[in-house]
Design an enzyme around this catalytic site. Sequence first.
Site, short mmCIF file in Angstrom:
data_model
loop_
_atom_site.label_atom_id
_atom_site.label_comp_id
_atom_site.label_asym_id
_atom_site.label_seq_id
_atom_site.Cartn_x
_atom_site.Cartn_y
_atom_site.Cartn_z
CB THR A 1 -32.64 57.04 -9.86
OG1 THR A 1 -32.34 55.65 -9.78
CG2 THR A 1 -33.97 57.22 -10.56
CB VAL A 2 -32.31 62.00 -8.43
CG1 VAL A 2 -32.70 63.48 -8.51
CG2 VAL A 2 -33.35 61.22 -7.63
CD GLU B 1 -40.61 72.09 -3.85
OE1 GLU B 1 -41.20 71.30 -3.08
OE2 GLU B 1 -40.81 73.31 -3.85
CB VAL C 1 -39.97 67.62 1.41
CG1 VAL C 1 -41.26 67.21 2.11
CG2 VAL C 1 -38.90 68.00 2.43
CD GLU D 1 -33.51 54.91 0.80
OE1 GLU D 1 -32.38 54.60 0.35
OE2 GLU D 1 -34.10 55.96 0.51
CG ASP E 1 -37.38 58.71 3.51
OD1 ASP E 1 -36.47 59.16 2.80
OD2 ASP E 1 -38.59 58.81 3.21
CE LYS F 1 -39.08 61.86 2.07
NZ LYS F 1 -39.90 60.87 1.34
N GLY G 1 -38.67 58.67 -7.36
CA GLY G 1 -38.50 58.25 -8.74
C GLY G 1 -37.71 59.26 -9.55
#
Length: 428
Positions: free
Chosen positions: A14-15, A131, A134, A192, A203, A207, A304
Amino acid sequence: MSAPLRLGIAGLGTVGIGVLRIIRQHSEMLAARTGREITLSAVSARDKSKDRGVPLDRYDWEDDPVALARRDDVDVFVELIGGHDGPAKAAVEAALAAGKDVVTANKALLAIRGQSLAEAAENAGRTLRYEAAVAGGIPVIKSLMEGLAGNDVTRVMGVMNGSCNYILTRMETAGLSYAEVFAEADGLGYLEADPQLDVGGIDAAHKLAILSSLAFGTRVDFDGITLEGIDRVSIEDIRAAADMGYKIKLLGVAQMTGRGLEQRMQPCLVPDTSPLGQLDGGTNMVVLEGDAVGQIVLRGPGAGEGPTASAVMADVCDIAKGARGPVFGVPAAQLKTSIPARAQMPAPYYLRMSLEDKPGALAKIASVLGEAGVSIDRMRQYGHDDTKAPVLIVTHKTTPDALNTALAEMSSTGVLSGTPVALRIEAV
């Protein structure tokens, strides 16, 4: 205009596809803002034949992300594979060794391997930026490293896992049990592949470990985090907390104390009128406190395609403009080894218990709390049946040790029905 900045992207989930779309759709804007054309040389993923909704034929393909990281036509290696070991670690290390800058969204890699990677990057004279690792689209890393650079940061806290916040919000609004909402969230694809990464707090703790290092100049210490997930939060606790003016959130907190570095990821109560208390659904929120600025609140989408790809591209643009600097704000060799706080700072607590319908039952509980040094701020007793009576107690500030002593003593009073629930109340 300077020579183009050439990227190699490993990981086309997705990313990765989101990053590719931004490069294709906003090429002129990116060049105008950075003074350089940003191009994509090659990509890598597990399955070349998969339809990802965008054409990939104009880019070279590498089956091995390590080979991609070493290519001569790649200036910046973008790692979007995930995981703290295996291909992600090998490829990032290879990129740095080959003199490439690295951008990653991999929170686990930084939380577990952050110190060694920071040393490798700085020794090679390269930059490692993260960046997107997190809070998705929230620019919290940049805020700590740049916007608050003139502050002695005193506390970092926040809701950093949207799936957990969705579950807790859905339980409250729909009156459903944890098991029911967990199954619903899993069916919708909100969790997940290993749900414990979300609901177990892992998760979010990754962070927090990163933010804590940035805030306090310490080596990343994931193992030093007190970790508890949301699986024991019941609909009864959500209703009872609401009745007392609170919301339950999976809350990460890091603060430097006289006892050492306190890092916690656990369900806590926050006032329902506070920014954190009003945070619903899958949104993330990070609260930063500094001696000069006071408190600032950052709120936005924590995951997302668009938000996370936006954060990746923010790092790419900074590199295009020549941004450099230590990975965690100060040189890796100067990062301090933190001393985990052996005891948490005092705080009020929420207690829910069910008492046997016996004369003097509540007096016995109050006596046990008093003997342990835990004083009662508020107490509420609800209607009872013939055998048991629900009781809610909000304590004044106390230490976890004192509270645990009291809870252990309660079990021998003979008036408890079931196991009491205790949740910390965090000041916001």
